[in-house]
Design an enzyme around this catalytic site. Sequence first.
Site, PDB file in Angstrom:
ATOM      1  N   ASP A  36      13.619  34.080  10.692  1.00 54.72           N
ATOM      2  CA  ASP A  36      13.348  32.654  10.931  1.00 54.72           C
ATOM      3  C   ASP A  36      14.499  32.084  11.502  1.00 54.72           C
ATOM      4  OD1 ASP A  36      14.466  32.588   8.398  1.00 54.72           O
ATOM      5  OD2 ASP A  36      13.363  31.007   7.757  1.00 54.72           O
ATOM      6  N   HIS A 239      38.073  42.151  27.783  1.00 51.71           N
ATOM      7  CA  HIS A 239      37.438  41.331  27.412  1.00 51.71           C
ATOM      8  C   HIS A 239      37.135  41.664  25.730  1.00 51.71           C
ATOM      9  CE1 HIS A 239      34.945  40.074  31.180  1.00 51.71           C
ATOM     10  NE2 HIS A 239      36.091  39.252  30.831  1.00 51.71           N
ATOM     11  N   ASP A 256      42.485  33.910  25.618  1.00 52.53           N
ATOM     12  CA  ASP A 256      41.643  33.581  26.734  1.00 52.53           C
ATOM     13  C   ASP A 256      40.595  32.612  26.207  1.00 52.53           C
ATOM     14  OD1 ASP A 256      40.028  33.168  29.043  1.00 52.53           O
ATOM     15  OD2 ASP A 256      40.372  35.289  29.601  1.00 52.53           O
ATOM     16  N   ASP A 267      38.788  27.035  31.018  1.00 52.78           N
ATOM     17  CA  ASP A 267      38.995  28.628  31.278  1.00 52.78           C
ATOM     18  C   ASP A 267      40.107  28.774  31.206  1.00 52.78           C
ATOM     19  OD1 ASP A 267      38.841  31.440  30.887  1.00 52.78           O
ATOM     20  OD2 ASP A 267      37.825  31.690  32.756  1.00 52.78           O
ATOM     21  N   HIS A 339      41.783  43.560  37.518  1.00 58.18           N
ATOM     22  CA  HIS A 339      40.772  42.618  37.570  1.00 58.18           C
ATOM     23  C   HIS A 339      40.884  41.578  38.759  1.00 58.18           C
ATOM     24  CE1 HIS A 339      43.180  39.220  35.971  1.00 58.18           C
ATOM     25  NE2 HIS A 339      43.504  40.193  34.939  1.00 58.18           N
ATOM     26  N   HIS A 343      37.911  33.002  39.528  1.00 55.30           N
ATOM     27  CA  HIS A 343      36.450  32.692  40.009  1.00 55.30           C
ATOM     28  C   HIS A 343      36.197  31.209  39.931  1.00 55.30           C
ATOM     29  CE1 HIS A 343      36.371  31.871  35.553  1.00 55.30           C
ATOM     30  NE2 HIS A 343      37.014  32.810  35.399  1.00 55.30           N
ATOM     31  N   HIS A 350      32.076  31.417  34.575  1.00 53.60           N
ATOM     32  CA  HIS A 350      32.007  32.020  35.690  1.00 53.60           C
ATOM     33  C   HIS A 350      30.969  31.415  36.340  1.00 53.60           C
ATOM     34  CE1 HIS A 350      34.003  36.077  34.232  1.00 53.60           C
ATOM     35  NE2 HIS A 350      34.891  35.131  33.830  1.00 53.60           N
ATOM     36  N   GLU A 370      44.335  33.686  37.732  1.00 51.57           N
ATOM     37  CA  GLU A 370      44.559  34.326  36.357  1.00 51.57           C
ATOM     38  C   GLU A 370      45.129  35.812  36.718  1.00 51.57           C
ATOM     39  OE1 GLU A 370      41.231  35.633  34.085  1.00 51.57           O
ATOM     40  OE2 GLU A 370      39.979  34.291  35.440  1.00 51.57           O
ATOM     41  N   TYR A 374      49.125  44.630  32.002  1.00 52.25           N
ATOM     42  CA  TYR A 374      48.455  45.376  30.983  1.00 52.25           C
ATOM     43  C   TYR A 374      49.321  46.540  30.737  1.00 52.25           C
ATOM     44  CZ  TYR A 374      45.322  41.533  32.099  1.00 52.25           C
ATOM     45  OH  TYR A 374      44.879  40.205  32.519  1.00 52.25           O
ATOM     46  N   ARG A 383      48.425  37.763  30.396  1.00 55.93           N
ATOM     47  CA  ARG A 383      47.607  37.101  31.285  1.00 55.93           C
ATOM     48  C   ARG A 383      47.836  35.418  31.166  1.00 55.93           C
ATOM     49  NH1 ARG A 383      43.074  39.330  30.522  1.00 55.93           N
ATOM     50  NH2 ARG A 383      41.994  37.601  29.221  1.00 55.93           N
ATOM     51  N   GLU A 385      46.531  31.865  32.890  1.00 58.92           N
ATOM     52  CA  GLU A 385      45.305  31.446  33.761  1.00 58.92           C
ATOM     53  C   GLU A 385      45.381  29.899  33.862  1.00 58.92           C
ATOM     54  OE1 GLU A 385      40.281  32.015  33.842  1.00 58.92           O
ATOM     55  OE2 GLU A 385      41.572  32.644  31.999  1.00 58.92           O
TER      56      GLU A 385
END
Length: 418
Positions: A36, A239, A256, A267, A339, A343, A350, A370, A374, A383, A385
């Site tokens: 529930d 991610h 991030d 972001d 990457h 964006h 995004h 960004e 790595y 990174r 950003e």
Amino acid sequence: MTSEMYSERRKALSKALDNHSTVLLFSGTAPHKSEDVDYTYTPNRNFYYLTGITRPNMILMLTKQGESVTETLFIEEANPVLEKWIGRRMTVAEAKAVSGINSVYFLDSFEAQLGRHLARKRCDAVYLDLGRASWQQPLSKAHEFAAELTRKHPYLQIRNVHRELANLRLIKSEEEINNIRKAIDITRQGIENLLANAKPGMMEYELEAYYDFPLKLNGVKEPGFTSIIASGQNGVILHYEENDQQTKDGDLVLLDLGAQYKYYSADISRTFPVNGKFTERQKQIYNIVLNAEEELIAAVKPGVTWKQLNDLAKRLLADGLKSLGLIQDDAEISRYYYHSVGHQLGLNVHDVTTLDENDPLQPGMVITIEPGLYIEEESIGIRIEDDVLVTENGQENLSKHILKTVEDIEAFMAKASK
């Protein structure tokens, strides 16, 4: 944000619609979690964009006949017994005041009113928000309703209004930009609290708790997206969301993060040494990323394309790694940078977009920049950003006040440790 603003957005959308058509947008409901318990409700962003309403189980109907556009809102009726369990519902007067829509009815009349409209008026097409992020994404209420409409009215053309709304949302108003500024500033407070309390040996989720606290103090019920607190080897996973590992002395921690304010998201990515002091090697890699990010931000202006920014990011990062002897050829950069450079940003982290990589940026867009490197074999993931507004003649870094240089990060953490 005013009701007049939402009215103007609906007018702008109606101009993009074919004559003799109807738009139906659903505010959505909270997905079921277990037994529930449901997940936290969040409004369909396109419904919110056009109405300002953040409540579930509502429907917006726009009908276009010639130059005439009729706006109707359907809301849940008050239920005194149910309200003792889940709280009061929005009244008709409140719905009118927030949205600027004068025709407000209860949900139980929706099917009858839509049926009469389709029977008595010419309606060639029905627009629904049929956007999908992936093939595997579960069907939304709009997708299910499209199938029902086709069964009952097979002559109707079912059209996707998602692209028209994405076009409208690309350019941000001053009010939207201010909401993003506020989300960024709350994010700054969270990052500073995290850095001020960071120590080797802490769990990643402990660091996350220090970030979350200022957000709660500012009324942020949930962040704009799942926070990434990635220490050491976890920093090379783009991610990474588990946030359940113990930090070690000498680790870098990649953040991030993004608070949201009135559903507009920040972001921000920052990377810092958990012990407060970069090693010389970490500093070398960090400054390659930082210098690239600063050059990329400076390159943002109307007319520049995402492809140009991505190509510049690869060249700048490759030059940096070649200077260290990590790579010998530009093509090798994909081993350490895998990457896109950024964006769109807005009601979604995004944010919706109709641009491809060769379309030019326009004034009023808010984007992220960004770059990152790595280096798995050295457990270094970095990174950096920032959130950038495209202006008439260039850009404004909306998050420039968030700690970023090696010197500023080290000085802040040293002061906090005392």
